[in-house]
Design a protein around this motif. Sequence first.
Motif, short mmCIF file in Angstrom:
data_model
loop_
_atom_site.label_atom_id
_atom_site.label_comp_id
_atom_site.label_asym_id
_atom_site.label_seq_id
_atom_site.Cartn_x
_atom_site.Cartn_y
_atom_site.Cartn_z
N ARG A 233 5.07 -9.95 -15.27
CA ARG A 233 5.64 -8.71 -15.82
C ARG A 233 4.88 -7.46 -15.44
O ARG A 233 5.39 -6.35 -15.58
CB ARG A 233 5.80 -8.81 -17.34
N ALA A 234 3.65 -7.62 -14.95
CA ALA A 234 2.89 -6.47 -14.48
C ALA A 234 1.80 -6.95 -13.54
O ALA A 234 1.31 -8.08 -13.67
CB ALA A 234 2.28 -5.69 -15.64
N LEU A 235 1.44 -6.11 -12.56
CA LEU A 235 0.41 -6.46 -11.60
C LEU A 235 -0.53 -5.28 -11.40
O LEU A 235 -0.12 -4.12 -11.43
CB LEU A 235 1.02 -6.83 -10.24
N PHE A 236 -1.80 -5.62 -11.15
CA PHE A 236 -2.84 -4.63 -10.84
C PHE A 236 -3.66 -5.20 -9.68
O PHE A 236 -3.80 -6.42 -9.55
CB PHE A 236 -3.73 -4.38 -12.06
N VAL A 237 -4.21 -4.35 -8.86
CA VAL A 237 -4.95 -4.83 -7.69
C VAL A 237 -6.31 -4.18 -7.60
O VAL A 237 -6.51 -3.03 -8.02
CB VAL A 237 -4.19 -4.58 -6.37
N ASP A 238 -7.27 -4.93 -7.02
CA ASP A 238 -8.58 -4.35 -6.72
C ASP A 238 -8.64 -4.03 -5.24
O ASP A 238 -7.66 -4.19 -4.50
CB ASP A 238 -9.71 -5.29 -7.18
N ALA A 239 -9.81 -3.59 -4.78
CA ALA A 239 -9.94 -3.11 -3.40
C ALA A 239 -9.63 -4.19 -2.37
O ALA A 239 -8.88 -3.97 -1.41
CB ALA A 239 -11.34 -2.56 -3.17
N ASN B 296 0.80 2.08 -3.45
CA ASN B 296 0.99 3.52 -3.69
C ASN B 296 0.68 3.94 -5.12
O ASN B 296 0.82 5.10 -5.48
CB ASN B 296 2.44 3.91 -3.36
N SER B 297 0.25 2.96 -5.94
CA SER B 297 -0.01 3.26 -7.35
C SER B 297 -1.48 3.01 -7.68
O SER B 297 -2.11 2.13 -7.10
CB SER B 297 0.87 2.37 -8.24
N ASP B 298 -2.00 3.78 -8.62
CA ASP B 298 -3.36 3.50 -9.11
C ASP B 298 -3.31 2.97 -10.54
O ASP B 298 -4.33 2.82 -11.20
CB ASP B 298 -4.23 4.75 -9.04
N LYS B 299 -2.09 2.65 -11.01
CA LYS B 299 -1.94 2.17 -12.38
C LYS B 299 -1.23 0.81 -12.46
O LYS B 299 -0.86 0.37 -13.54
CB LYS B 299 -1.14 3.19 -13.20
#
Length: 247
Positions: A224-230, A176-179
Amino acid sequence: MPINPPNSDPKRELARKLFDATLSGTIPFIGGHLAAIYSVTHPAKGEQDVKAWQEDITALVNDLEQAVTYISETIVLSEDAAYLGKWISEHSTTAFSEIFNYDQIVEQFPNASKNEILEAVGELELEGMVVVSKCLGKPFSHLVIKHKLFETFDPIVFDGVSPRQDATVIAEELLNSDKGVSARDLCDAQGWAPRRFNPAVEIVGEFIADGRKSRPMGQEYSIRALFVDAGERTQLRRFVNKVRGNN
């Protein structure tokens, strides 16, 4: 003398969790929130075997203790290994970067022989719950605990807690996040301590490449932080659907 004391029966506790899941129709055939418990109770041998296993349990619905006994007898872990796994879950304070060393374990179980301890450790290693660090002069140096141990035993140690179910909450936040997602922000929002967050985030982290996982810098969170690609978003969506039974 075995590790497992006479007043403790973690195999029956695991069995009871699965019995409850069976009655509610949520038995985790593939990826449900009790999947780790299920994997040491009835390793998958095909859908037909699973269906027969579930039918056998359901037939015992009017006799709880008989049903729990039936399930506990299918658990592949010994009483010693199950108790050791539960003890580690109970005594882990962060579920992250902790080690349980050989001398500590021997001291905790003074009535158990060294071979009994080694066999219990070996079972947990075989199930992917611990990594055994070897050394000279001792049977092993220490154990590094993997998230599957917490997936399996946290549900019977902490009422209402399932690391796999918690992992779907983290995954949904990412979807649900883009950040990306911050560990501290998510824990604050959910009211989770790091001990609860860390096993769950490690499950999610398996779907995400190292370059998009921010490892700790003296913090108490394993990520401590996560980001995801397509592509990772797609994997996480499938994971959430499996655990929640949406497909």
